[in-house]
Design an enzyme around this catalytic site. Structure first.
Site, PDB file in Angstrom:
ATOM      1  N   PRO A 197      20.854 -33.485  14.704  1.00 19.29           N
ATOM      2  CA  PRO A 197      22.233 -33.971  14.672  1.00 19.29           C
ATOM      3  C   PRO A 197      22.982 -33.301  13.531  1.00 19.29           C
ATOM      4  O   PRO A 197      22.393 -32.943  12.514  1.00 19.29           O
ATOM      5  CB  PRO A 197      22.084 -35.473  14.424  1.00 19.29           C
ATOM      6  N   CYS A 198      24.279 -33.138  13.695  1.00 16.65           N
ATOM      7  CA  CYS A 198      25.037 -32.419  12.681  1.00 16.65           C
ATOM      8  C   CYS A 198      26.450 -32.963  12.592  1.00 16.65           C
ATOM      9  O   CYS A 198      27.048 -33.340  13.589  1.00 16.65           O
ATOM     10  CB  CYS A 198      25.086 -30.931  13.033  1.00 16.65           C
ATOM     11  N   GLN A 199      26.977 -32.998  11.379  1.00 17.90           N
ATOM     12  CA  GLN A 199      28.391 -33.303  11.183  1.00 17.90           C
ATOM     13  C   GLN A 199      28.851 -32.595   9.920  1.00 17.90           C
ATOM     14  O   GLN A 199      28.084 -31.909   9.256  1.00 17.90           O
ATOM     15  CB  GLN A 199      28.633 -34.798  11.103  1.00 17.90           C
TER      16      GLN A 199
END
Length: 462
Positions: free
Chosen positions: A148-150
């Protein structure tokens, strides 16, 4: 042996409330002793067997000590879509990973002898070798996963970077650096192409695409060449128009070519047309699905196959849309009914969310979890654990198996020195400038226009 509800919960790795609910519904035999419920261990074992209940596994090492010819590791395994496709291509993991309890149950149901590890942020290199049952220093050939990435920042209060999701993405890059697999795959959503990052105290908005720029620089500093593109899974045989960024990093100077498509939207390039929803679910019998809320269900009859809210009579549209009527944009996901003659749109984690409806083409219901699984390419006998909504979520988050197969085929061909040319000018997605060359050129051009940065301001390690 007599067990308390707490002891049963501990054995099932569940909550006390879950056990109490089983007792209240007469699903689990129990006896009241004073104010306490008591369960016989024999009755508990019988309930587990009769209900095929899967207990969330603890982290554990691989059962075998044999070192395969090629060593592969899977991270953020989830329901296993990426793993199934890679295995079909010849890349079979010996270690899998997830922190979600339902994904871990799914893993336990389908992977009997593989090692299992949890929180990526706490894993050391020694942990990986121990749980994979590998001698220290064994070459890791392939490593793949979709962290997951933000947005993240190293400035001020480290907004974003403190978020565990941003941290997980960075930790995955660091794992690649420590394990040094010969090939590493990072799968992610289209948003990765634009997710910002802040690298100094002067900037409070961040560089558009900064996270990916950092990932590229970090991987290259570790000795990798990197290629990526935005791929529509329908171009690789999936009956679904799902677009995902696939990054392939390879140790050395020669980067891996783009994936080889097997289908095209209209049959161009001499390829078969996209597979359709109707083809994917043909012959499917079992159908388990959530129900539409009654207040929305009554409007489904007004939507024809392939239509959405705009297909309704004008006098019904505003009533059906409610407050969403005033939202900007085309709102094409509202009351969206699929077509049997087209691929499905991107599957989401819940098929009845108002803005991303997934209504069956001919029946007034959402897609079933079995239809979800067929669309994503899972075998019918693949065991996905959890409640109905949890199963939707796992399948909806998965990488389509045909896309994963294409990734694996490309890597195996490259590894074996087999020429597998791609198709020049093939439209991998509906967007332009999504390949590593053109995207990075544009991103650096925008970076150089910033009053806060130049290319040297992107760090090689956070």
């Amino acid at each position: 042996m007599k067990l308390s509800t707490s002891e049963v919960a501990s054995r099932l790795r569940s909550s006390n409330q879950f056990v109490r609910t089983l007792i209240q519904n007469n699903d689990l035999l129990a006896t009241k002793v004073g104010k306490t419920w008591v369960i016989d261990s024999v009755d508990l074992s019988r309930w587990i067997k009769d209900n095929k209940f899967v207990i969330e596994p603890y982290d554990h090492p691989r059962s075998s000590f044999l070192v395969p010819d090629k060593v592969a590791l899977s991270f953020f395994t989830g329901a296993g879509g990426l793993d199934i496709g890679m295995a079909k291509a010849g890349i079979v993991p010996i270690l899998v990973n997830d922190i979600d309890k339902n994904a871990r149950k799914t893993i336990a149901s389908n992977y009997k002898n593989l090692g299992l590890v949890g929180d990526v942020t706490k894993l050391t290199t020694d942990d990986i070798y121990d749980y994979a049952n590998l001698p220290r220093g064994t070459t890791i050939d392939y490593m793949f996963g979709g962290p997951p990435c933000q947005a993240f920042s190293t400035a001020g209060k480290r907004r974003g970077y403190n978020d565990s999701r941003g941290d997980v993405f960075i930790k995955y890059l660091e794992l690649i650096g420590r394990l040094k697999p010969r090939y590493a795959v990072i799968e992610n959503v289209r948003g990765l192409l634009s997710i910002p990052a802040i690298f100094n105290d002067k900037d409070d908005k961040g560089i558009k695409g900064g996270v990916l720029l950092y990932a590229l620089k970090r991987l290259r500093s570790l000795g990798y060449t990197v290629s990526f593109n935005l791929y529509n899974a329908a171009n690789f045989g999936a009956p679904e128009k799902r677009e995902r960024v696939i990054i392939i990093a390879k140790l050395g100077k020669d980067k891996v070519d783009y994936l080889l498509p097997t289908n095209s939207e209209d049959g161009a390039f001499g390829l078969p047309k996209w597979r359709t929803f109707g083809e994917a679910v043909k012959g499917l019998r079992k159908k388990h699905y959530v129900d539409y809320p009654r207040k929305r269900f009554k409007y489904l009859k007004y939507v024809p196959e392939g239509g959405n809210w705009r297909s309704m009579p004008l006098e019904i549209q505003k009533e059906a849309m409610g407050k969403s009527w005033n939202l900007p944009g085309g709102k094409t996901g509202f009351f969206r009914r699929l077509s049997r003659d087209e691929p499905a749109p991107t599957l989401v984690t819940h098929p009845t969310m108002p803005a991303t409806d997934l209504i069956h083409p001919t029946q007034d219901r959402p897609l079933s979890v079995e239809e979800y699984a067929r669309i994503q390419g899972f075998p019918d006998n693949w065991n996905i654990q959890g409640t109905l909504l949890e199963r939707y979520k796992q399948i909806g988050n998965a990488v389509p198996v045909p896309l994963a197969f294409a990734i694996g085929k490309r890597i195996i061909a490259d590894d074996n020195g087999i020429e597998m040319k791609t198709i020049p000018d093939f439209p991998y997605s509906r967007y332009k400038n999504t390949d590593d060359v053109s995207w990075e050129k544009n991103a650096l051009k925008q970076l150089n226009k910033s009053p806060y940065y130049n290319v040297n301001d992107i760090p090689t390690k956070l």
